[in-house]
Write a protein that holds these residues in place. Structure first.
Motif, PDB file in Angstrom:
ATOM      1  N   GLU A  88      78.488  35.072  45.068  1.00  0.00           N
ATOM      2  CA  GLU A  88      78.215  33.660  44.763  1.00  0.00           C
ATOM      3  C   GLU A  88      78.788  33.199  43.425  1.00  0.00           C
ATOM      4  O   GLU A  88      78.734  32.012  43.106  1.00  0.00           O
ATOM      5  CB  GLU A  88      76.706  33.365  44.812  1.00  0.00           C
ATOM      6  N   ASP A  89      79.344  34.123  42.656  1.00  0.00           N
ATOM      7  CA  ASP A  89      80.047  33.751  41.429  1.00  0.00           C
ATOM      8  C   ASP A  89      81.490  33.328  41.715  1.00  0.00           C
ATOM      9  O   ASP A  89      82.193  32.876  40.808  1.00  0.00           O
ATOM     10  CB  ASP A  89      80.067  34.923  40.443  1.00  0.00           C
ATOM     11  N   THR A  90      81.923  33.468  42.940  1.00  0.00           N
ATOM     12  CA  THR A  90      83.289  33.092  43.309  1.00  0.00           C
ATOM     13  C   THR A  90      83.503  31.595  43.104  1.00  0.00           C
ATOM     14  O   THR A  90      82.751  30.768  43.620  1.00  0.00           O
ATOM     15  CB  THR A  90      83.561  33.457  44.781  1.00  0.00           C
ATOM     16  N   ALA A  91      84.521  31.268  42.325  1.00  0.00           N
ATOM     17  CA  ALA A  91      84.801  29.867  41.990  1.00  0.00           C
ATOM     18  C   ALA A  91      86.037  29.810  41.097  1.00  0.00           C
ATOM     19  O   ALA A  91      86.513  30.842  40.617  1.00  0.00           O
ATOM     20  CB  ALA A  91      83.616  29.234  41.258  1.00  0.00           C
ATOM     21  N   VAL A  92      86.512  28.605  40.870  1.00  0.00           N
ATOM     22  CA  VAL A  92      87.486  28.379  39.807  1.00  0.00           C
ATOM     23  C   VAL A  92      86.692  28.090  38.540  1.00  0.00           C
ATOM     24  O   VAL A  92      85.808  27.229  38.542  1.00  0.00           O
ATOM     25  CB  VAL A  92      88.423  27.198  40.135  1.00  0.00           C
ATOM     26  N   TYR A  93      87.012  28.822  37.491  1.00  0.00           N
ATOM     27  CA  TYR A  93      86.306  28.683  36.225  1.00  0.00           C
ATOM     28  C   TYR A  93      87.151  27.874  35.247  1.00  0.00           C
ATOM     29  O   TYR A  93      88.345  28.133  35.078  1.00  0.00           O
ATOM     30  CB  TYR A  93      85.986  30.055  35.645  1.00  0.00           C
ATOM     31  N   TYR A  94      86.505  26.929  34.588  1.00  0.00           N
ATOM     32  CA  TYR A  94      87.166  26.062  33.629  1.00  0.00           C
ATOM     33  C   TYR A  94      86.476  26.153  32.268  1.00  0.00           C
ATOM     34  O   TYR A  94      85.252  26.252  32.206  1.00  0.00           O
ATOM     35  CB  TYR A  94      87.070  24.602  34.084  1.00  0.00           C
ATOM     36  N   CYS A  95      87.289  26.090  31.217  1.00  0.00           N
ATOM     37  CA  CYS A  95      86.709  25.919  29.898  1.00  0.00           C
ATOM     38  C   CYS A  95      86.950  24.478  29.457  1.00  0.00           C
ATOM     39  O   CYS A  95      87.931  23.847  29.874  1.00  0.00           O
ATOM     40  CB  CYS A  95      87.277  26.907  28.893  1.00  0.00           C
ATOM     41  N   ALA A  96      86.042  23.986  28.650  1.00  0.00           N
ATOM     42  CA  ALA A  96      86.109  22.609  28.189  1.00  0.00           C
ATOM     43  C   ALA A  96      85.647  22.527  26.747  1.00  0.00           C
ATOM     44  O   ALA A  96      84.852  23.367  26.300  1.00  0.00           O
ATOM     45  CB  ALA A  96      85.241  21.716  29.072  1.00  0.00           C
ATOM     46  N   ALA A  97      86.142  21.521  26.040  1.00  0.00           N
ATOM     47  CA  ALA A  97      85.814  21.381  24.625  1.00  0.00           C
ATOM     48  C   ALA A  97      85.473  19.944  24.279  1.00  0.00           C
ATOM     49  O   ALA A  97      85.996  18.998  24.876  1.00  0.00           O
ATOM     50  CB  ALA A  97      86.994  21.854  23.764  1.00  0.00           C
ATOM     51  N   HIS A  98      84.591  19.815  23.316  1.00  0.00           N
ATOM     52  CA  HIS A  98      84.235  18.479  22.805  1.00  0.00           C
ATOM     53  C   HIS A  98      83.982  18.600  21.306  1.00  0.00           C
ATOM     54  O   HIS A  98      83.259  19.505  20.876  1.00  0.00           O
ATOM     55  CB  HIS A  98      83.001  17.942  23.515  1.00  0.00           C
ATOM     56  N   PHE A  99      84.588  17.690  20.546  1.00  0.00           N
ATOM     57  CA  PHE A  99      84.466  17.752  19.092  1.00  0.00           C
ATOM     58  C   PHE A  99      83.090  17.258  18.667  1.00  0.00           C
ATOM     59  O   PHE A  99      82.771  16.075  18.814  1.00  0.00           O
ATOM     60  CB  PHE A  99      85.561  16.921  18.428  1.00  0.00           C
ATOM     61  N   VAL A 100      82.286  18.179  18.185  1.00  0.00           N
ATOM     62  CA  VAL A 100      80.967  17.817  17.661  1.00  0.00           C
ATOM     63  C   VAL A 100      80.544  18.932  16.732  1.00  0.00           C
ATOM     64  O   VAL A 100      80.508  20.081  17.102  1.00  0.00           O
ATOM     65  CB  VAL A 100      79.954  17.615  18.806  1.00  0.00           C
ATOM     66  N   GLY A 101      80.250  18.657  15.517  1.00  0.00           N
ATOM     67  CA  GLY A 101      80.051  19.703  14.521  1.00  0.00           C
ATOM     68  C   GLY A 101      78.903  20.638  14.805  1.00  0.00           C
ATOM     69  O   GLY A 101      79.023  21.835  14.643  1.00  0.00           O
ATOM     70  N   GLY A 102      77.792  20.114  15.245  1.00  0.00           N
ATOM     71  CA  GLY A 102      76.615  20.955  15.425  1.00  0.00           C
ATOM     72  C   GLY A 102      76.254  21.149  16.881  1.00  0.00           C
ATOM     73  O   GLY A 102      77.124  21.228  17.747  1.00  0.00           O
ATOM     74  N   PHE A 103      74.968  21.225  17.143  1.00  0.00           N
ATOM     75  CA  PHE A 103      74.482  21.417  18.505  1.00  0.00           C
ATOM     76  C   PHE A 103      74.814  20.195  19.365  1.00  0.00           C
ATOM     77  O   PHE A 103      74.632  19.064  18.931  1.00  0.00           O
ATOM     78  CB  PHE A 103      72.974  21.652  18.480  1.00  0.00           C
ATOM     79  N   TYR A 104      75.308  20.451  20.560  1.00  0.00           N
ATOM     80  CA  TYR A 104      75.715  19.368  21.455  1.00  0.00           C
ATOM     81  C   TYR A 104      74.690  19.268  22.571  1.00  0.00           C
ATOM     82  O   TYR A 104      74.651  20.101  23.470  1.00  0.00           O
ATOM     83  CB  TYR A 104      77.098  19.661  22.015  1.00  0.00           C
ATOM     84  N   ARG A 105      73.892  18.248  22.548  1.00  0.00           N
ATOM     85  CA  ARG A 105      72.778  18.161  23.493  1.00  0.00           C
ATOM     86  C   ARG A 105      73.232  17.866  24.915  1.00  0.00           C
ATOM     87  O   ARG A 105      72.480  18.054  25.863  1.00  0.00           O
ATOM     88  CB  ARG A 105      71.764  17.134  23.034  1.00  0.00           C
ATOM     89  N   ASP A 106      74.471  17.386  25.079  1.00  0.00           N
ATOM     90  CA  ASP A 106      74.995  17.102  26.416  1.00  0.00           C
ATOM     91  C   ASP A 106      75.816  18.265  26.960  1.00  0.00           C
ATOM     92  O   ASP A 106      76.697  18.068  27.810  1.00  0.00           O
ATOM     93  CB  ASP A 106      75.846  15.840  26.385  1.00  0.00           C
ATOM     94  N   TYR A 107      75.542  19.473  26.491  1.00  0.00           N
ATOM     95  CA  TYR A 107      76.407  20.608  26.790  1.00  0.00           C
ATOM     96  C   TYR A 107      76.495  20.944  28.273  1.00  0.00           C
ATOM     97  O   TYR A 107      77.406  21.611  28.707  1.00  0.00           O
ATOM     98  CB  TYR A 107      75.960  21.850  26.013  1.00  0.00           C
ATOM     99  N   GLN A 108      75.548  20.490  29.077  1.00  0.00           N
ATOM    100  CA  GLN A 108      75.553  20.815  30.501  1.00  0.00           C
ATOM    101  C   GLN A 108      76.298  19.797  31.358  1.00  0.00           C
ATOM    102  O   GLN A 108      76.484  20.018  32.554  1.00  0.00           O
ATOM    103  CB  GLN A 108      74.120  20.916  31.020  1.00  0.00           C
TER     104      GLN A 108
END
Length: 126
Positions: A88-108
């Motif tokens: 069930e881990d089978t998938a295309v995996y993507y990395c993503a980035a967002h500029f925010v210095g500290g904790f990013y509450r919208d991380y999901q």
């Protein structure tokens, strides 16, 4: 910033893979980095997150205890070590980035990341 995801492949259940997300164009020090995955016919889902400054790490319940996210600022990369892989881990995996210095509450949230890599296929099958 440009992101390049790599490290996917075919692995048997119980096996391991290490994905890498290499960045160019900017240092990742102040970027929140998320790993997401998308299986055929399903929506893209969040897998893991690491914050930009204090290395806070978060994991989806489905991968907690099996996956580990880490950052190497010297190499400008973020890695995702995946152990005890399941079909069930089978998938295309993507990395993503967002500029925010500290904790990013919208991380999901998929639509809250600015930059995306091209994806790397992970297939877990016997």
């Amino acid at each position: 910033v440009q992101l390049q995801a790599s490290g996917g492949g075919l692995v048997q259940p119980g096996g391991a893979l290490r994905l890498s997300c290499a960045a160019s164009g900017s240092a990742l020090d102040y970027y929140a980095i998320g790993w997401f995955r998308q299986a055929p016919g399903k929506e893209r889902e969040w897998v893991s997150y690491i914050s930009g400054t204090d290395d806070t790490k978060k994991y989806a319940d489905s991968v907690k205890g099996r996956f580990t996210i880490s950052r190497d600022n010297a190499k400008n990369t973020v890695s995702l070590q995946m152990n005890s892989l399941k079909p069930e881990d089978t998938a295309v995996y993507y990395c993503a980035a967002h500029f925010v210095g500290g904790f990013y509450r919208d991380y999901q949230l998929v639509d809250k990341y600015t930059y995306w890599g091209q994806g790397t296929q992970v297939t877990v099958s016997s």
